[in-house]
Scaffold this motif. Structure first.
Motif, mmCIF file in Angstrom:
data_model
loop_
_atom_site.group_PDB
_atom_site.id
_atom_site.type_symbol
_atom_site.label_atom_id
_atom_site.label_comp_id
_atom_site.label_asym_id
_atom_site.label_seq_id
_atom_site.Cartn_x
_atom_site.Cartn_y
_atom_site.Cartn_z
ATOM 1 N N SER A 65 0.818 -1.223 0.000
ATOM 2 C CA SER A 65 0.000 0.000 0.000
ATOM 3 C C SER A 65 0.846 1.265 0.000
ATOM 4 C CB SER A 65 -0.938 0.002 1.209
ATOM 5 O OG SER A 65 -0.210 -0.035 2.431
ATOM 6 N N ILE A 66 2.009 1.214 0.651
ATOM 7 C CA ILE A 66 2.875 2.401 0.667
ATOM 8 C C ILE A 66 3.440 2.650 -0.721
ATOM 9 C CG2 ILE A 66 4.900 3.469 1.721
ATOM 10 C CD1 ILE A 66 4.470 1.690 4.158
ATOM 11 N N ALA A 67 3.829 1.579 -1.409
ATOM 12 C CA ALA A 67 4.322 1.727 -2.779
ATOM 13 C C ALA A 67 3.258 2.328 -3.685
ATOM 14 C CB ALA A 67 4.782 0.376 -3.321
ATOM 15 N N GLN A 68 2.013 1.933 -3.489
ATOM 16 C CA GLN A 68 0.928 2.481 -4.300
ATOM 17 C C GLN A 68 0.751 3.972 -4.036
ATOM 18 O OE1 GLN A 68 -1.008 1.268 -6.664
ATOM 19 N NE2 GLN A 68 -0.472 -0.909 -6.612
ATOM 20 N N ALA A 69 0.756 4.366 -2.774
ATOM 21 C CA ALA A 69 0.582 5.779 -2.424
ATOM 22 C C ALA A 69 1.766 6.607 -2.916
ATOM 23 C CB ALA A 69 0.414 5.924 -0.917
ATOM 24 N N LEU A 70 2.965 6.067 -2.768
ATOM 25 C CA LEU A 70 4.151 6.765 -3.246
ATOM 26 C C LEU A 70 4.097 6.939 -4.757
ATOM 27 C CD1 LEU A 70 6.987 7.965 -2.812
ATOM 28 C CD2 LEU A 70 7.897 5.623 -2.942
ATOM 29 N N THR A 71 3.709 5.894 -5.464
ATOM 30 C CA THR A 71 3.604 5.966 -6.921
ATOM 31 C C THR A 71 2.623 7.039 -7.351
ATOM 32 O OG1 THR A 71 4.261 3.666 -7.267
ATOM 33 C CG2 THR A 71 2.885 4.667 -8.967
ATOM 34 N N GLN A 72 1.476 7.096 -6.703
ATOM 35 C CA GLN A 72 0.481 8.116 -7.045
ATOM 36 C C GLN A 72 1.036 9.522 -6.874
ATOM 37 O OE1 GLN A 72 -3.120 7.369 -4.814
ATOM 38 N NE2 GLN A 72 -3.247 5.239 -5.521
ATOM 39 N N ALA A 73 1.755 9.731 -5.769
ATOM 40 C CA ALA A 73 2.326 11.053 -5.506
ATOM 41 C C ALA A 73 3.409 11.401 -6.516
ATOM 42 C CB ALA A 73 2.887 11.099 -4.083
ATOM 43 N N LEU A 74 4.251 10.433 -6.850
ATOM 44 C CA LEU A 74 5.340 10.673 -7.794
ATOM 45 C C LEU A 74 4.813 10.943 -9.199
ATOM 46 C CD1 LEU A 74 7.848 7.888 -6.681
ATOM 47 C CD2 LEU A 74 8.100 10.353 -6.323
ATOM 48 N N VAL A 75 3.878 10.131 -9.645
ATOM 49 C CA VAL A 75 3.338 10.310 -10.995
ATOM 50 C C VAL A 75 2.659 11.670 -11.116
ATOM 51 C CG1 VAL A 75 1.622 9.474 -12.639
ATOM 52 C CG2 VAL A 75 3.134 7.850 -11.479
ATOM 53 N N ALA A 76 1.883 12.039 -10.099
ATOM 54 C CA ALA A 76 1.226 13.345 -10.126
ATOM 55 C C ALA A 76 2.260 14.470 -10.118
ATOM 56 C CB ALA A 76 0.297 13.487 -8.920
ATOM 57 N N GLY A 77 3.342 14.286 -9.388
ATOM 58 C CA GLY A 77 4.369 15.314 -9.325
ATOM 59 C C GLY A 77 5.194 15.445 -10.586
ATOM 60 N N LEU A 78 5.371 14.350 -11.290
ATOM 61 C CA LEU A 78 6.231 14.350 -12.471
ATOM 62 C C LEU A 78 5.506 14.693 -13.757
ATOM 63 C CD1 LEU A 78 8.388 11.186 -11.663
ATOM 64 C CD2 LEU A 78 9.164 13.565 -11.659
ATOM 65 N N THR A 79 4.184 14.745 -13.715
ATOM 66 C CA THR A 79 3.428 15.043 -14.940
ATOM 67 C C THR A 79 2.375 16.128 -14.692
ATOM 68 O OG1 THR A 79 1.940 13.196 -14.408
ATOM 69 C CG2 THR A 79 3.749 12.761 -15.923
ATOM 70 N N PRO A 80 2.804 17.318 -14.276
ATOM 71 C CA PRO A 80 1.833 18.338 -13.902
ATOM 72 C C PRO A 80 1.337 19.212 -15.032
ATOM 73 C CG PRO A 80 4.012 19.121 -13.409
ATOM 74 C CD PRO A 80 4.163 17.735 -13.984
ATOM 75 N N VAL A 81 2.062 19.270 -16.160
ATOM 76 C CA VAL A 81 1.703 20.231 -17.202
ATOM 77 C C VAL A 81 1.698 19.546 -18.554
ATOM 78 C CG1 VAL A 81 2.584 22.255 -15.980
ATOM 79 C CG2 VAL A 81 4.122 20.933 -17.429
ATOM 80 N N SER A 82 0.990 20.125 -19.478
ATOM 81 C CA SER A 82 0.923 19.582 -20.831
ATOM 82 C C SER A 82 1.632 20.469 -21.836
ATOM 83 C CB SER A 82 -0.544 19.411 -21.277
ATOM 84 O OG SER A 82 -1.213 20.654 -21.226
ATOM 85 N N GLU A 83 2.181 21.591 -21.351
ATOM 86 C CA GLU A 83 2.865 22.491 -22.270
ATOM 87 C C GLU A 83 4.333 22.134 -22.355
ATOM 88 O OE1 GLU A 83 3.173 26.521 -20.243
ATOM 89 O OE2 GLU A 83 1.941 25.375 -18.863
ATOM 90 N N SER A 84 4.981 22.546 -23.414
ATOM 91 C CA SER A 84 6.399 22.290 -23.591
ATOM 92 C C SER A 84 7.186 23.579 -23.490
ATOM 93 C CB SER A 84 6.676 21.598 -24.928
ATOM 94 O OG SER A 84 6.313 22.445 -25.975
ATOM 95 N N TYR A 85 8.462 23.426 -23.225
ATOM 96 C CA TYR A 85 9.361 24.566 -23.064
ATOM 97 C C TYR A 85 10.541 24.360 -23.989
ATOM 98 C CZ TYR A 85 6.833 25.165 -18.640
ATOM 99 O OH TYR A 85 5.883 25.318 -17.673
ATOM 100 N N SER A 86 11.277 25.408 -24.247
ATOM 101 C CA SER A 86 12.489 25.276 -25.038
ATOM 102 C C SER A 86 13.628 26.015 -24.362
ATOM 103 C CB SER A 86 12.267 25.819 -26.441
ATOM 104 O OG SER A 86 11.952 27.194 -26.404
#
Length: 306
Positions: A285-306
């Protein structure tokens, strides 16, 4: 190097326990994979970097466990991380213990002028003399990459320091009393690292503190910055699956907020994730909660930068 924030994530498994002990942190990559981390990020899999065997031998001069093996592994890991960065992908390096930071920063030192946003419940600024009983490089990794420690690790390829101390943010540590009691050197006294403990970032607000400190880091002439995440920065009530537990810490939501701030920057170049011990997470269960937090943190935006 220009980085597109929608660059492909590329996962590197680096389950070294050379800087700690064979306690279970080597299972971190498998636990996150089973919890859906790789799939949810739609990440490339760059591969598994096999560490030398843990041999429990101390270097006779420094007393550091597995010193030669850590140097060898840091070079191996650096080669893999460099290939990912050079191909304009975003490396996610899954440990293992915190000593994998050495190889990651070796990569960036070879490539240019990079900073470090160091998120950890511990300052990791011990010297071997203070950690003589355990002699674990995972308690010294921030010291090592900023040039404080054994030459075999601080000065790989003659590149000391692997990151300039004034280009480092230490974020969320809460072990000052413990470290002082154990004789650790004080990161706030002897270095120019911008150290901000849990209490100080709470006064500002965790997300605002991350944004302000990132702005401070990016005010320097850096090619980019690396993110180090030790999951013991999280509150012990929700993250007891670590080897050196302490009260208090960040919530999962706060960790997500911090990562979202950092990952939105076009200067973010990669991240390592360390110290989670699946053997202390009996039902996953901890791995699941950690994964949810990490995925949400690593994919917050849909725009790109240069």
């Amino acid at each position: 190097m220009k980085i597109n924030r929608l660059s492909k994530f590329s996962i590197i498994e680096a389950p070294s326990i050379l800087g700690l002990k064979p306690s279970g942190v080597e299972l971190l990559p498998y636990a996150l994979r089973n919890a859906g981390f790789h799939q949810q990020l739609n990440a490339d899999y760059e591969g598994y970097v096999t560490p030398p065997a843990f041999n429990s031998q101390r270097d006779p001069q420094t007393q550091v466990l597995n010193l030669a093996e850590i140097e060898t592994y840091s070079r191996l890991l650096a080669e893999v991380v460099e290939s990912v960065v050079q191909s304009n992908r975003f490396p996610i390096v899954l440990g293992g213990d915190c000593s994998i930071l050495i190889g990651n920063m070796l990569t960036l030192r070879r490539l240019g002028h990079y900073g470090l946003f160091f998120i950890d419940g511990h300052a990791d600024f011990y010297q071997p003399s203070a950690a003589a009983e355990i002699a674990e490089a995972s308690s010294m990794d921030l010291a090592i990459v900023t040039g404080y420690g054994p030459e075999h690790l601080t000065n790989i390829d003659g590149l000391k320091p692997l990151v300039c101390e004034e280009d480092v943010i230490l974020f969320g540590d809460r072990d000052a009393e413990i470290a002082q009691h154990e004789g650790s050197q004080d990161v706030r006294i002897i270095s120019q690292i911008a150290a901000h403990d849990l209490a100080s970032i709470r006064q500002i607000g965790v997300k605002k503190a991350a944004s302000t400190l990132l702005e401070q880091l990016l005010s320097k002439s850096l090619n980019g910055f690396w993110i180090h995440l030790d999951v013991d920065v999280l509150n012990d009530d929700i993250m007891p699956a670590v080897d050196y537990r302490m009260p208090d810490g960040l919530s999962f939501a706060q960790l997500t907020d911090v990562l979202q701030v950092l990952i939105a920057s076009p200067k973010a170049i990669g991240i390592d994730i360390t110290i989670f011990n699946p053997k202390l997470d009996s039902d996953g269960s901890i791995a699941q909660a950690l994964t949810q937090a990490l995925v949400a943190g690593l994919t917050p935006v849909s725009e790109s930068y240069s």
